[in-house]
Design an enzyme around this catalytic site. Structure first.
Site, PDB file in Angstrom:
ATOM      1  N   ASP A  96       0.811  -1.233   0.000  1.00  0.00           N
ATOM      2  CA  ASP A  96       0.000   0.000   0.000  1.00  0.00           C
ATOM      3  C   ASP A  96       0.835   1.269   0.000  1.00  0.00           C
ATOM      4  OD1 ASP A  96      -2.160  -1.569   2.462  1.00  0.00           O
ATOM      5  OD2 ASP A  96      -2.025  -1.822   0.287  1.00  0.00           O
TER       6      ASP A  96
ATOM      7  N   TYR B 163      -5.431 -10.239  -5.037  1.00  0.00           N
ATOM      8  CA  TYR B 163      -4.215 -10.741  -4.399  1.00  0.00           C
ATOM      9  C   TYR B 163      -3.066 -11.001  -5.360  1.00  0.00           C
ATOM     10  CZ  TYR B 163      -7.071 -10.732  -0.324  1.00  0.00           C
ATOM     11  OH  TYR B 163      -7.864 -10.296   0.695  1.00  0.00           O
ATOM     12  N   ILE B 164      -3.330 -10.894  -6.652  1.00  0.00           N
ATOM     13  CA  ILE B 164      -2.217 -11.019  -7.602  1.00  0.00           C
ATOM     14  C   ILE B 164      -1.187  -9.930  -7.313  1.00  0.00           C
ATOM     15  CG2 ILE B 164      -1.616 -10.873 -10.065  1.00  0.00           C
ATOM     16  CD1 ILE B 164      -4.460 -11.895 -10.648  1.00  0.00           C
ATOM     17  N   GLN B 165      -1.666  -8.773  -6.778  1.00  0.00           N
ATOM     18  CA  GLN B 165      -0.741  -7.684  -6.445  1.00  0.00           C
ATOM     19  C   GLN B 165       0.138  -8.018  -5.242  1.00  0.00           C
ATOM     20  OE1 GLN B 165      -3.424  -3.846  -6.797  1.00  0.00           O
ATOM     21  NE2 GLN B 165      -4.686  -5.663  -6.536  1.00  0.00           N
TER      22      GLN B 165
HETATM   23  O1  F6P Z   1      -2.298  -4.141   3.339  1.00  0.00           O
HETATM   24  C1  F6P Z   1      -2.157  -4.900   2.192  1.00  0.00           C
HETATM   25  C2  F6P Z   1      -3.511  -5.323   1.700  1.00  0.00           C
HETATM   26  O2  F6P Z   1      -3.349  -6.095   0.563  1.00  0.00           O
HETATM   27  C3  F6P Z   1      -4.451  -4.174   1.395  1.00  0.00           C
HETATM   28  O3  F6P Z   1      -4.124  -3.532   0.169  1.00  0.00           O
HETATM   29  C4  F6P Z   1      -5.762  -4.914   1.375  1.00  0.00           C
HETATM   30  O4  F6P Z   1      -6.866  -4.058   1.570  1.00  0.00           O
HETATM   31  C5  F6P Z   1      -5.582  -5.849   2.574  1.00  0.00           C
HETATM   32  O5  F6P Z   1      -4.187  -6.103   2.671  1.00  0.00           O
HETATM   33  C6  F6P Z   1      -6.299  -7.174   2.436  1.00  0.00           C
HETATM   34  O6  F6P Z   1      -6.194  -7.803   3.701  1.00  0.00           O
HETATM   35  P1  F6P Z   1      -6.239  -9.403   3.830  1.00  0.00           P
HETATM   36  O7  F6P Z   1      -4.964  -9.939   3.282  1.00  0.00           O
HETATM   37  O8  F6P Z   1      -6.362  -9.645   5.321  1.00  0.00           O
HETATM   38  O9  F6P Z   1      -7.443  -9.868   3.045  1.00  0.00           O
END
Ligand code: F6P
Length: 344
Positions: A138, A266-268
């Site tokens: 982030d 989650y690919i990011q």
């Molecule tokens: O903080 C990283 C992040 O990927 C955020 O961009 C996203 O909103 C959050 O984690 C998702 O959280 P989790 O992995 O608990 O679903």
């Protein structure tokens, strides 16, 4: 009697990101090779200290992980200072300190995001020797210009946006892509500019749906064959719909233009870190060990104007770094006709 070797613990907490293993590797190698220290890996973030779940980190465990995504130590989102059901005061920190002492740790390196650095600061205030290392895709941690994980997420998102141009052009569609970033819009801003986004929506700039519709209809009237809309997940908070789905729905309704949406998700967060993230993570990890060796505790490693330095954890704990008013990349995008959802 020979003095025992300095022992440092290392944990990774919060969301994973590419580059964490590069940081672990840098901590371990610097500690072992440069300072002759012993390194104790704590499993699954702070829960590993609560449960005294550890593994020794020797050079053998550290080889081959530089380019590997995720964290070899595992992670968790356990918040030790959050009151558990029926607790009148948090008991987990007491266990953490007890196990820290039983493990004979001389310092603890905490690799994590905002929540982790907040916990790290509270543990430092309780008398433990703590060094924070900021990590998150982030890029929203106050005190450092950049965190590792961010460059890789921007690379992945920009590559996805590149791909959307060809399919949008073939079908003359509006393509909406939602990217991560929690409450900050850094990934959307950087990947939107890198990927040639026409509209970029970030939580830091409140948008007007009518103006977005007008912008897209004007593009269509000028025979622009398609439009790319990049949306940060944090612009919209509704558990039933994602930001991208909501914006695509509103665009369809208000413009009648054929619109599709993609949520990158989650690919990011996965896969191998970019070279830039490997370099940043390596610098952060190595510097954390130097701070520990010099007993500069209660600090977080940071990158300031390209220099790796440190800032007091007490100034960082839980503070978000959001896109500031007048951000130069936003201004330059605006000058080129990128629409950020609002005028001026
Ligand atoms: O903080 C990283 C992040 O990927 C955020 O961009 C996203 O909103 C959050 O984690 C998702 O959280 P989790 O992995 O608990 O679903």
């Amino acid at each position: 009697m020979t003095k025992r070797k300095t022992r440092i613990g290392i944990l990774t907490a919060g969301g994973d990101c590419p580059g964490i293993n590069a940081a672990i590797r840098a901590v371990g190698k610097t500690a072992i090779v440069e300072y002759g220290m012993n390194v104790v890996g704590i499993i699954n973030g702070f829960s590993g200290l609560i449960e005294k779940n550890t593994m020794p980190l020797h050079e053998q465990q550290l080889s081959g992980i530089l380019t590997v995504g995720g964290t070899m130590l595992g992670t968790s989102r356990v918040k030790p200072f959050k009151l558990a059901e029926g607790e009148t005061y948090p008991t987990k920190p007491i266990l953490i300190k007890k196990h820290y002492e039983e493990l004979e740790l001389d310092a603890l390196i905490c690799i994590g995001g905002n929540g982790t650095q907040k916990t790290a600061n509270l543990l430092a205030q309780s008398g433990m020797n703590i060094i924070g290392v900021p990590k998150t895709i982030d890029n929203d941690i106050w005190g450092t210009d950049v965190t590792f994980g961010f460059d890789t997420a921007v690379f992945v998102a920009a590559e996805a946006i590149d791909r959307l141009h060809t399919t949008a052009n073939s079908h003359k569609r509006v393509m909406v892509i939602e990217v991560m970033g929690h409450k900050a819009g850094w990934i959307a801003l950087y990947s939107g500019i890198a990927g040639g986004g026409d509209v970029i929506l970030v939580p830091e700039i409140s948008y007007d749906e009518k103006l977005i519709a007008e912008c897209l209809l004007e593009r269509s009237s000028k025979k622009k064959p398609y439009s790319i809309v990049v949306v940060a997940e944090g612009i919209y908070k509704d558990s039933k719909k994602t930001a991208g789905t909501y914006i695509a729905h509103r665009i369809r309704k208000m413009t009648g233009l054929e619109t599709r949406e993609t949520t990158l998700g989650y690919i990011q967060r996965g896969g191998s870190p970019t070279p830039a993230d490997r370099i940043l993570a390596t610098g952060f990890g190595a510097h954390a060990v130097t701070l520990a060796a010099e007993k500069v505790f209660g600090t977080m490693v940071a990158s300031r104007n390209g220099i790796i330095t440190s800032v007091p954890l007490s100034e960082v704990g839980g503070r978000l770094k959001l896109i500031e008013q007048g951000n130069s990349l936003v201004e330059k995008g605006r000058q080129m006709g990128v629409f950020f959802g609002a005028n001026g």
